[in-house]
Design an enzyme around this catalytic site. Sequence first.
Site, short mmCIF file in Angstrom:
data_model
loop_
_atom_site.label_atom_id
_atom_site.label_comp_id
_atom_site.label_asym_id
_atom_site.label_seq_id
_atom_site.Cartn_x
_atom_site.Cartn_y
_atom_site.Cartn_z
N ASP A 179 -27.33 -26.36 9.44
CA ASP A 179 -28.09 -24.44 8.93
C ASP A 179 -27.31 -24.40 7.12
O ASP A 179 -27.41 -23.33 6.87
CB ASP A 179 -26.18 -23.96 10.09
CG ASP A 179 -24.98 -25.21 9.67
OD1 ASP A 179 -24.47 -25.56 8.81
OD2 ASP A 179 -23.88 -23.75 10.23
N SER B 189 -20.44 -29.86 11.89
CA SER B 189 -21.46 -29.04 10.15
C SER B 189 -21.69 -30.27 9.48
O SER B 189 -21.99 -31.78 9.27
CB SER B 189 -20.41 -27.76 9.82
OG SER B 189 -21.27 -27.02 8.88
N ASP C 107 -27.58 -30.11 5.82
CA ASP C 107 -26.30 -30.81 6.50
C ASP C 107 -26.93 -30.89 7.97
O ASP C 107 -27.85 -30.87 8.57
CB ASP C 107 -24.98 -29.61 6.09
CG ASP C 107 -25.15 -28.85 7.29
OD1 ASP C 107 -27.05 -28.32 8.01
OD2 ASP C 107 -24.16 -27.97 7.90
N ASP D 202 -26.12 -30.12 10.77
CA ASP D 202 -26.31 -29.17 12.07
C ASP D 202 -27.55 -28.19 11.56
O ASP D 202 -27.36 -27.62 11.71
CB ASP D 202 -25.36 -28.63 12.93
CG ASP D 202 -24.58 -28.02 11.83
OD1 ASP D 202 -24.31 -28.16 10.39
OD2 ASP D 202 -24.01 -26.50 11.69
#
Length: 587
Positions: free
Chosen positions: A305, A142, A301, A303
């Site tokens: 999400d 993340s 960010d 990834d």
Amino acid sequence: MDVLEEYNRWCSDPIFDAATQAELKAISDEKEIADRFYKNLSFGTGGLRGVIGAGTNRMNIYTVGKATQGLADFINSETENGSVAIAYDSRRMSPEFAMRAACILAANGIRAYLFESLRPTPELSFAVRYLGATAGIVITASHNPPQYNGYKVYWSDGGQIVPPYDKKIIGCVNAVADYGAVRTMSEQAAKEQGLLRIVGKEVDDAYMAALKAVVLNPDVIRKMAKDIKIVYTPLNGTGYVPVTRVLRELGFEKVWVVPEQAAPDGNFPTLRYPNPEDPAAFDYALKLAKEVDADLVLATDPDADRLGVYAKDSATGEYMSFTGNMSGLLIAEYELSQRAAKGLLPADRADGALVTTIVSSKMAYAIAARYGLTVIEVLTGFKYIGEQIKLFEAALQANGGMPDHTKGAYEYEFGYEESYGCLVGTHARDKDAVVAVMALCEAAAYYKSLGMTLWDQMQEIYRRYGYYRESLESITIPGAEGAEKIEAIIAGLREHTPAVIGGSRVIALRDYRAGTRTSLADGSATKLSLPASNVLYFELENDGWCCVRPSGTEPKIKFYFGVKADCMEEAEERVRLLKEGLFELTK
């Protein structure tokens, strides 16, 4: 675990490759060896997350292998024809970890659907259900610093694992006692046997169609497409392709991508760490925004999400930062107001649910009340919001497809958490920054057609509902000593509940580990309905609150604060006093 014994085994056992052994033999610092081997990298309810490197307490092909073997054992105990969708982000070793997982699954007779290249986490969530997979894996850390990577597991509903599956999978992972018990096969053999399928365009197209299906005002987008100016940075992660594609296909014409942060790069060369919550992550984007006179500035960010937001203040011309609460609430107000105007909310408004977490802004209740919706609070973590969608759908099916809040058969209207994540629609069961970008750009076009910026609209929301203000403070305390200190802080507050915090009287303590809410007025206790979790929540007078919990993925303790006031200055002062008061109690 005997640190030196395990270290020496890794340095000599032929099961570990030459590069791993060379990395370990080059370490001369005893503390470094101890940190790498004092424990096994924990596979918790959020999966794995840790620093990349050799050792039992590190992210490497061996710790990923044990996790995948345990997952495979569980899947094979549940079904005969299991399959797993796998995605990965731009971090170092992500492709290698993803392929390692795919080959282990194949060796266990489980088909792996592996994305051809990096993809955002929300697309993995979507892909699990689209492909009819038993489970999903996403390789990502993340928003953590570059030295980290991680491994998250999803179940067949597209959501992260929750009870009872989480504990069962953790049990199977922990049962893999030796790295030699991990079965694997070559990539070529897996493909030849039909156990490894590479996926991409088909899933991408379906995901894009699902996103565009939740647009409410396509006519406004077309009208404002040449006027709205958007600056976007994917922070060298997975967001570039899906975000620019969806905005282009919707008709937005003036989108600038920060060139230094466009290409995937796990070293994140321009960033202290790739977190849209960090103001420094916006340095390049804000510079570009001023050059092109952008209306809004967006960052996802690695990834994709989480979404960070800046928007222009009409009064000053300055770019103003949104917290995760602010952007989530702004999207909520836009989506719900427009759906109400178009007759898209349930006939009985109480059958519609706005889902949020216990540490998110209480303005959610005020917005939901305006539209007659039910608010459902869950524990921290978007997986619990995704779980509610699954529960709603099961209740709706049991009720013949008819919504009825008295039976738990809700229609999901919106979900968000304070940590920069929300979900519009039910195509995914995790927070989705791609759909959040799309919704915010649509909202920006709508409000610009009314002569307003998103910041102007945020101020209107405060005037309408009250000046809610929230804050989060995290303290990082690494290592075994850090874990003990974090637990000691929480235990101290649990055992000696303060009567006053920062000048605000404590009304009640919610101890989510004990499952009780205790009134400080008379000591009476009532049972909480949420699952057990090591969380303390203090209800304060005058709509204030604060909360303490350990991070589930990092060596941190987190302190959350929230207030409501008649103006923002008063709200900020009350938050400041709460912080000072709580930190004084934890010394």
